[in-house]
Design a protein around this motif. Structure first.
Motif, PDB file in Angstrom:
ATOM      1  N   GLY A   1     -10.472  -1.517  -3.707  1.00 61.99           N
ATOM      2  CA  GLY A   1      -9.607  -0.363  -3.968  1.00 61.99           C
ATOM      3  C   GLY A   1      -8.280  -0.456  -3.228  1.00 61.99           C
ATOM      4  O   GLY A   1      -7.231  -0.099  -3.771  1.00 61.99           O
ATOM      5  N   VAL A   2      -8.318  -0.947  -1.992  1.00 60.98           N
ATOM      6  CA  VAL A   2      -7.075  -1.067  -1.210  1.00 60.98           C
ATOM      7  C   VAL A   2      -6.099  -2.009  -1.914  1.00 60.98           C
ATOM      8  O   VAL A   2      -4.886  -1.746  -1.958  1.00 60.98           O
ATOM      9  N   ILE A   3      -6.622  -3.070  -2.506  1.00 58.29           N
ATOM     10  CA  ILE A   3      -5.723  -4.015  -3.189  1.00 58.29           C
ATOM     11  C   ILE A   3      -5.138  -3.368  -4.452  1.00 58.29           C
ATOM     12  O   ILE A   3      -3.938  -3.489  -4.722  1.00 58.29           O
ATOM     13  N   GLY A   4      -5.946  -2.630  -5.197  1.00 59.56           N
ATOM     14  CA  GLY A   4      -5.437  -1.944  -6.395  1.00 59.56           C
ATOM     15  C   GLY A   4      -4.384  -0.899  -6.050  1.00 59.56           C
ATOM     16  O   GLY A   4      -3.352  -0.782  -6.733  1.00 59.56           O
ATOM     17  N   LEU A   5      -4.646  -0.161  -4.972  1.00 59.79           N
ATOM     18  CA  LEU A   5      -3.703   0.859  -4.512  1.00 59.79           C
ATOM     19  C   LEU A   5      -2.388   0.207  -4.074  1.00 59.79           C
ATOM     20  O   LEU A   5      -1.288   0.679  -4.406  1.00 59.79           O
ATOM     21  N   THR A   6      -2.503  -0.887  -3.344  1.00 57.65           N
ATOM     22  CA  THR A   6      -1.327  -1.622  -2.853  1.00 57.65           C
ATOM     23  C   THR A   6      -0.479  -2.110  -4.025  1.00 57.65           C
ATOM     24  O   THR A   6       0.750  -1.953  -4.050  1.00 57.65           O
ATOM     25  N   ARG A   7      -1.134  -2.719  -5.013  1.00 58.61           N
ATOM     26  CA  ARG A   7      -0.400  -3.272  -6.162  1.00 58.61           C
ATOM     27  C   ARG A   7       0.318  -2.181  -6.935  1.00 58.61           C
ATOM     28  O   ARG A   7       1.480  -2.326  -7.325  1.00 58.61           O
ATOM     29  N   SER A   8      -0.389  -1.068  -7.199  1.00 54.07           N
ATOM     30  CA  SER A   8       0.195   0.003  -8.003  1.00 54.07           C
ATOM     31  C   SER A   8       1.381   0.638  -7.290  1.00 54.07           C
ATOM     32  O   SER A   8       2.439   0.853  -7.889  1.00 54.07           O
ATOM     33  N   ALA A   9       1.217   0.931  -6.005  1.00 49.11           N
ATOM     34  CA  ALA A   9       2.308   1.558  -5.256  1.00 49.11           C
ATOM     35  C   ALA A   9       3.498   0.601  -5.152  1.00 49.11           C
ATOM     36  O   ALA A   9       4.656   1.035  -5.212  1.00 49.11           O
ATOM     37  N   ALA A  10       3.214  -0.706  -5.020  1.00 49.97           N
ATOM     38  CA  ALA A  10       4.306  -1.686  -4.935  1.00 49.97           C
ATOM     39  C   ALA A  10       5.159  -1.639  -6.206  1.00 49.97           C
ATOM     40  O   ALA A  10       6.395  -1.713  -6.148  1.00 49.97           O
TER      41      ALA A  10
ATOM     42  N   GLY B   1       3.492  -6.287  -3.393  1.00 49.02           N
ATOM     43  CA  GLY B   1       2.367  -6.202  -4.337  1.00 49.02           C
ATOM     44  C   GLY B   1       1.365  -7.326  -4.177  1.00 49.02           C
ATOM     45  O   GLY B   1       0.467  -7.488  -4.996  1.00 49.02           O
ATOM     46  N   GLY B   2       1.511  -8.085  -3.091  1.00 50.43           N
ATOM     47  CA  GLY B   2       0.636  -9.254  -2.898  1.00 50.43           C
ATOM     48  C   GLY B   2      -0.536  -8.933  -1.982  1.00 50.43           C
ATOM     49  O   GLY B   2      -0.555  -7.922  -1.286  1.00 50.43           O
ATOM     50  N   HIS B   3      -1.538  -9.822  -2.012  1.00 50.16           N
ATOM     51  CA  HIS B   3      -2.586  -9.748  -0.986  1.00 50.16           C
ATOM     52  C   HIS B   3      -2.668 -11.123  -0.350  1.00 50.16           C
ATOM     53  O   HIS B   3      -2.750 -12.138  -1.032  1.00 50.16           O
ATOM     54  N   PHE B   4      -2.585 -11.131   0.971  1.00 50.49           N
ATOM     55  CA  PHE B   4      -2.400 -12.362   1.726  1.00 50.49           C
ATOM     56  C   PHE B   4      -3.678 -12.681   2.501  1.00 50.49           C
ATOM     57  O   PHE B   4      -4.078 -11.939   3.388  1.00 50.49           O
ATOM     58  N   VAL B   5      -4.295 -13.782   2.103  1.00 49.04           N
ATOM     59  CA  VAL B   5      -5.595 -14.161   2.653  1.00 49.04           C
ATOM     60  C   VAL B   5      -5.395 -14.986   3.923  1.00 49.04           C
ATOM     61  O   VAL B   5      -4.701 -16.006   3.892  1.00 49.04           O
ATOM     62  N   VAL B   6      -5.981 -14.522   5.030  1.00 48.20           N
ATOM     63  CA  VAL B   6      -5.945 -15.290   6.286  1.00 48.20           C
ATOM     64  C   VAL B   6      -7.385 -15.348   6.763  1.00 48.20           C
ATOM     65  O   VAL B   6      -7.861 -14.474   7.497  1.00 48.20           O
ATOM     66  N   ASP B   7      -8.125 -16.362   6.302  1.00 46.34           N
ATOM     67  CA  ASP B   7      -9.584 -16.328   6.479  1.00 46.34           C
ATOM     68  C   ASP B   7     -10.189 -17.666   6.900  1.00 46.34           C
ATOM     69  O   ASP B   7     -11.403 -17.842   6.778  1.00 46.34           O
TER      70      ASP B   7
ATOM     71  N   ILE C   1       5.195  -3.355  -0.335  1.00 45.69           N
ATOM     72  CA  ILE C   1       3.833  -2.958   0.048  1.00 45.69           C
ATOM     73  C   ILE C   1       2.898  -4.135  -0.231  1.00 45.69           C
ATOM     74  O   ILE C   1       2.813  -4.616  -1.374  1.00 45.69           O
ATOM     75  N   ASN C   2       2.245  -4.607   0.814  1.00 47.79           N
ATOM     76  CA  ASN C   2       1.356  -5.769   0.682  1.00 47.79           C
ATOM     77  C   ASN C   2       0.031  -5.502   1.377  1.00 47.79           C
ATOM     78  O   ASN C   2      -0.071  -4.613   2.224  1.00 47.79           O
ATOM     79  N   ALA C   3      -0.962  -6.298   1.022  1.00 50.69           N
ATOM     80  CA  ALA C   3      -2.276  -6.179   1.657  1.00 50.69           C
ATOM     81  C   ALA C   3      -2.605  -7.462   2.416  1.00 50.69           C
ATOM     82  O   ALA C   3      -2.242  -8.564   1.989  1.00 50.69           O
ATOM     83  N   LEU C   4      -3.299  -7.282   3.533  1.00 45.94           N
ATOM     84  CA  LEU C   4      -3.802  -8.402   4.333  1.00 45.94           C
ATOM     85  C   LEU C   4      -5.292  -8.550   4.047  1.00 45.94           C
ATOM     86  O   LEU C   4      -6.020  -7.554   4.042  1.00 45.94           O
TER      87      LEU C   4
END
Ligand SMILES: NC(=O)c1ccc[n+]([C@@H]2O[C@H](COP(=O)([O-])OP(=O)(O)OC[C@H]3O[C@@H](n4cnc5c(N)ncnc54)[C@H](O)[C@@H]3O)[C@@H](O)[C@H]2O)c1
Length: 218
Positions: A128-137, A207-213, A147-150
């Protein structure tokens, strides 16, 4: 402005910032409450006159259970903090940033891009956080708000290690074995990505999600 439900945790962060020569103030926050998020943004504007960067990082995890046994209470707790909490913060941050632009970073997880055995509610909240981030971006790019997600992997924090952790040793070992780098990440390694997303160095990222894993999701 350092904000957390726990004053002890927040004051520790303030001290660490001050030891490095910075300036920080603690503000009590419960991300589940719209009023509490409004008060934090208002206090920030009162102190600094503007809001340029917001890092929405509060989150909760729970010991693993099958989906049918998660129960509505756990489901609601995960959604209230991890997803509604980000929404509540963003609403007030966006209003404060709309005039001048800014950068918002929301903490999702590798559980936002793949399933997690035993953590359906947590995983749903992070998707949900990723969907919210993308839409708001999409909506706020024209105002200069990025607006981006980690998406962290398995990181050494009280969430995964220590008495209040929802993780057991077996889960940690399995995560470490599945990571390309064969170890847990450190909070500082997340901070590097957050700093990049907060700064103008990431001026074309939104609008991105950045993977640091450490390669966990690879
Ligand atoms: N540690 C990991 O392996 C990992 C992996 C992926 C994502 N994450 C995410 O990273 C973020 C940070 O987690 P962490 O690992 O540092 O865990 P943590 O438990 O150390 O920190 C979470 C913080 O959120 C605060 N918090 C909880 N509920 C709150 C509320 N209602 N209002 C305000 N603050 C509240 C807690 O007091 C705590 O300081 C979370 O969103 C978590 O889901 C962590």
């Amino acid at each position: 402005m350092v904000a957390d439900r726990s004053e002890a945790v927040g004051q520790e962060v303030v001290q660490l910032i001050e030891q490095e020569g910075g300036q920080a103030f603690f503000h009590t926050l419960d991300v589940r409450s719209d009023e509490s998020c409004a008060a934090l943004v208002a206090a920030t504007l009162a102190r600094y006159g503007q809001l340029d960067i917001a890092f929405n990082n509060a989150g909760v995890f729970a010991a693993p259970t099958l989906t049918e046994d998660q129960g509505l209470d756990l489901w609601q707790r995960m959604l209230d903090v991890n997803l509604t909490g980000v929404f509540n913060c963003m609403v007030h941050e966006l209003r404060a940033m709309k005039e001048r632009g800014g950068s918002i970073i929301n903490t999702a997880s590798v559980a936002g891009i793949s399933g997690t055995y035993g953590a359906a509610a947590y995983t749903a909240s992070k998707h949900g956080v990723i969907g919210l981030t993308r839409s708001a971006a999409l909506e706020y790019g024209k105002y200069g708000v990025r607006i981006n997600a980690l998406c962290p992997g398995l990181i050494e924090t009280p969430m995964t290690v220590g008495p209040d952790s929802g993780f057991n040793e077996k889960m940690i070992n399995a995560g470490v074995r599945s990571s390309a780098l064969r170890r847990q990440g450190r909070p500082e390694e997340m901070a590097e990505m957050v700093l990049w997303l907060a700064s103008d160095n990431s001026s074309y990222a939104t609008g991105g999600h950045f993977v640091v894993d450490g390669g966990l999701s690879a």
